[in-house]
Write a protein that holds these residues in place. Sequence first.
Motif, PDB file in Angstrom:
ATOM      1  N   ALA A  11      11.151 -37.515 -15.995  1.00 36.74           N
ATOM      2  CA  ALA A  11      12.268 -38.076 -16.744  1.00 36.74           C
ATOM      3  C   ALA A  11      12.772 -37.036 -17.730  1.00 36.74           C
ATOM      4  CB  ALA A  11      11.841 -39.342 -17.480  1.00 36.74           C
ATOM      5  N   ARG A  12      14.086 -36.827 -17.749  1.00 41.00           N
ATOM      6  CA  ARG A  12      14.663 -35.802 -18.622  1.00 41.00           C
ATOM      7  C   ARG A  12      15.021 -36.395 -19.975  1.00 41.00           C
ATOM      8  NH1 ARG A  12      19.253 -32.454 -15.922  1.00 41.00           N
ATOM      9  NH2 ARG A  12      20.227 -34.528 -15.879  1.00 41.00           N
ATOM     10  N   ILE A  13      14.737 -35.624 -21.030  1.00 39.76           N
ATOM     11  CA  ILE A  13      15.082 -36.051 -22.380  1.00 39.76           C
ATOM     12  C   ILE A  13      15.995 -34.998 -23.010  1.00 39.76           C
ATOM     13  CG2 ILE A  13      12.866 -37.245 -22.585  1.00 39.76           C
ATOM     14  CD1 ILE A  13      11.987 -35.059 -24.546  1.00 39.76           C
ATOM     15  N   ALA A  14      16.701 -35.384 -24.059  1.00 37.22           N
ATOM     16  CA  ALA A  14      17.626 -34.482 -24.745  1.00 37.22           C
ATOM     17  C   ALA A  14      16.909 -33.802 -25.910  1.00 37.22           C
ATOM     18  CB  ALA A  14      18.835 -35.255 -25.260  1.00 37.22           C
ATOM     19  N   VAL A  15      17.057 -32.488 -25.996  1.00 37.64           N
ATOM     20  CA  VAL A  15      16.451 -31.719 -27.089  1.00 37.64           C
ATOM     21  C   VAL A  15      17.556 -30.907 -27.754  1.00 37.64           C
ATOM     22  CG1 VAL A  15      14.759 -29.959 -27.714  1.00 37.64           C
ATOM     23  CG2 VAL A  15      14.231 -31.621 -25.914  1.00 37.64           C
ATOM     24  N   GLU A  16      17.751 -31.131 -29.047  1.00 41.17           N
ATOM     25  CA  GLU A  16      18.856 -30.487 -29.756  1.00 41.17           C
ATOM     26  C   GLU A  16      18.687 -28.980 -29.846  1.00 41.17           C
ATOM     27  OE1 GLU A  16      21.202 -30.751 -34.069  1.00 41.17           O
ATOM     28  OE2 GLU A  16      19.497 -32.066 -33.658  1.00 41.17           O
ATOM     29  N   ASP A  17      17.464 -28.528 -30.126  1.00 42.11           N
ATOM     30  CA  ASP A  17      17.203 -27.093 -30.251  1.00 42.11           C
ATOM     31  C   ASP A  17      15.909 -26.792 -29.512  1.00 42.11           C
ATOM     32  OD1 ASP A  17      17.004 -24.462 -30.960  1.00 42.11           O
ATOM     33  OD2 ASP A  17      17.150 -24.762 -33.111  1.00 42.11           O
ATOM     34  N   ALA A  18      14.831 -26.527 -30.238  1.00 47.15           N
ATOM     35  CA  ALA A  18      13.514 -26.391 -29.624  1.00 47.15           C
ATOM     36  C   ALA A  18      12.775 -27.721 -29.758  1.00 47.15           C
ATOM     37  CB  ALA A  18      12.726 -25.274 -30.301  1.00 47.15           C
ATOM     38  N   ALA A  19      11.790 -27.920 -28.891  1.00 45.43           N
ATOM     39  CA  ALA A  19      11.070 -29.194 -28.902  1.00 45.43           C
ATOM     40  C   ALA A  19      10.182 -29.353 -30.132  1.00 45.43           C
ATOM     41  CB  ALA A  19      10.231 -29.329 -27.634  1.00 45.43           C
ATOM     42  N   PHE A  20       9.754 -28.225 -30.715  1.00 46.71           N
ATOM     43  CA  PHE A  20       8.824 -28.286 -31.842  1.00 46.71           C
ATOM     44  C   PHE A  20       9.287 -27.346 -32.949  1.00 46.71           C
ATOM     45  CE2 PHE A  20       6.514 -28.945 -27.845  1.00 46.71           C
ATOM     46  CZ  PHE A  20       6.104 -30.256 -28.035  1.00 46.71           C
ATOM     47  N   VAL A  21       8.690 -27.519 -34.118  1.00 49.15           N
ATOM     48  CA  VAL A  21       9.021 -26.700 -35.278  1.00 49.15           C
ATOM     49  C   VAL A  21       7.731 -26.145 -35.870  1.00 49.15           C
ATOM     50  CG1 VAL A  21      10.055 -26.653 -37.587  1.00 49.15           C
ATOM     51  CG2 VAL A  21      11.065 -28.084 -35.792  1.00 49.15           C
ATOM     52  N   VAL A  22       7.702 -24.842 -36.115  1.00 48.05           N
ATOM     53  CA  VAL A  22       6.557 -24.227 -36.794  1.00 48.05           C
ATOM     54  C   VAL A  22       6.687 -24.501 -38.288  1.00 48.05           C
ATOM     55  CG1 VAL A  22       5.441 -22.054 -37.419  1.00 48.05           C
ATOM     56  CG2 VAL A  22       6.209 -22.438 -35.065  1.00 48.05           C
ATOM     57  N   VAL A  23       5.647 -25.087 -38.862  1.00 48.67           N
ATOM     58  CA  VAL A  23       5.682 -25.469 -40.275  1.00 48.67           C
ATOM     59  C   VAL A  23       4.690 -24.676 -41.126  1.00 48.67           C
ATOM     60  CG1 VAL A  23       6.494 -27.795 -39.759  1.00 48.67           C
ATOM     61  CG2 VAL A  23       4.037 -27.357 -39.867  1.00 48.67           C
ATOM     62  N   GLU A  24       3.856 -23.859 -40.477  1.00 49.96           N
ATOM     63  CA  GLU A  24       2.865 -23.081 -41.227  1.00 49.96           C
ATOM     64  C   GLU A  24       2.467 -21.856 -40.416  1.00 49.96           C
ATOM     65  OE1 GLU A  24      -1.706 -23.518 -43.047  1.00 49.96           O
ATOM     66  OE2 GLU A  24      -0.748 -25.190 -41.988  1.00 49.96           O
ATOM     67  N   VAL A  25       2.306 -20.720 -41.086  1.00 50.28           N
ATOM     68  CA  VAL A  25       1.795 -19.514 -40.432  1.00 50.28           C
ATOM     69  C   VAL A  25       0.653 -18.955 -41.266  1.00 50.28           C
ATOM     70  CG1 VAL A  25       3.945 -18.913 -39.270  1.00 50.28           C
ATOM     71  CG2 VAL A  25       3.509 -18.042 -41.560  1.00 50.28           C
ATOM     72  N   THR A  26      -0.353 -18.434 -40.580  1.00 43.44           N
ATOM     73  CA  THR A  26      -1.481 -17.802 -41.256  1.00 43.44           C
ATOM     74  C   THR A  26      -1.761 -16.473 -40.576  1.00 43.44           C
ATOM     75  OG1 THR A  26      -3.177 -18.803 -39.827  1.00 43.44           O
ATOM     76  CG2 THR A  26      -2.495 -20.048 -41.787  1.00 43.44           C
ATOM     77  N   ARG A  27      -2.463 -15.613 -41.275  1.00 40.45           N
ATOM     78  CA  ARG A  27      -2.847 -14.321 -40.700  1.00 40.45           C
ATOM     79  C   ARG A  27      -4.262 -13.998 -41.142  1.00 40.45           C
ATOM     80  NH1 ARG A  27       0.311  -8.753 -42.155  1.00 40.45           N
ATOM     81  NH2 ARG A  27      -0.486  -9.325 -44.216  1.00 40.45           N
ATOM     82  N   ASP A  28      -5.102 -13.625 -40.191  1.00 47.09           N
ATOM     83  CA  ASP A  28      -6.446 -13.195 -40.532  1.00 47.09           C
ATOM     84  C   ASP A  28      -6.826 -12.009 -39.671  1.00 47.09           C
ATOM     85  OD1 ASP A  28      -7.710 -16.182 -38.927  1.00 47.09           O
ATOM     86  OD2 ASP A  28      -7.094 -14.302 -38.023  1.00 47.09           O
TER      87      ASP A  28
END
Length: 205
Positions: free
Chosen positions: A82-99
């Motif tokens: 079943a196809r759905i409508a996505v305005e931009d990307a399906a998900f959003v990155v809300v945090e980034v870390t670096r180690d």
Amino acid sequence: MTQNDKTVDLAENLWKRLRSGKPPTGRHPQICGDIPMSINRDGTWYYQGGPIGRIELVKLFSTVLQRDEEGGHWLVTPAEMARIAVEDAAFVVVEVTRDSDDENSTRAGEDQGHNGIIRMRTNIDQWVELDENHSLRVEENPKTGEPSPYIALDRGLEARLNRASFYQLVEWAEENTAPDSPETTLGVYSHGRFFKIGTVENDER
């Protein structure tokens, strides 16, 4: 029953239908066409016009979400597509870390600062590492020059970095410029690979 409760009930019924259907004869699931489900630019999922206010249910739908080569988004189970409508990307990155990557950083002759690992968390609490299989791309608005950064996920999907996450990458950015190049390339290192986030004309520096 509130409107949110009604939306959740409707979405739960849809999930049960998608998961309980019998696979059709043959190799491919039955194509059901478009359904009234959508994801807006901030990553909120909607069904029949109302937001799906239960994150656990959204996570279930996300496990069967795929993106095809034309950019269409599909919920795919053994029984149905079943196809759905996505305005931009399906998900959003809300945090980034670096180690640091201790194993890689001990290799002789390598710059330890280039062997760290950048990890990103999406709005459904999915963590992904920036690497050769989950690369970074940045689009620029041709009119405003505003960047829109994305990280590749599995099954053809992408997550757009929110402003705070992208600014964090900019803070970590390093230069990587070829000799005699008219531009300075800015980017970040993760898993020993360089990921471009932008360029600056040398006469602007």
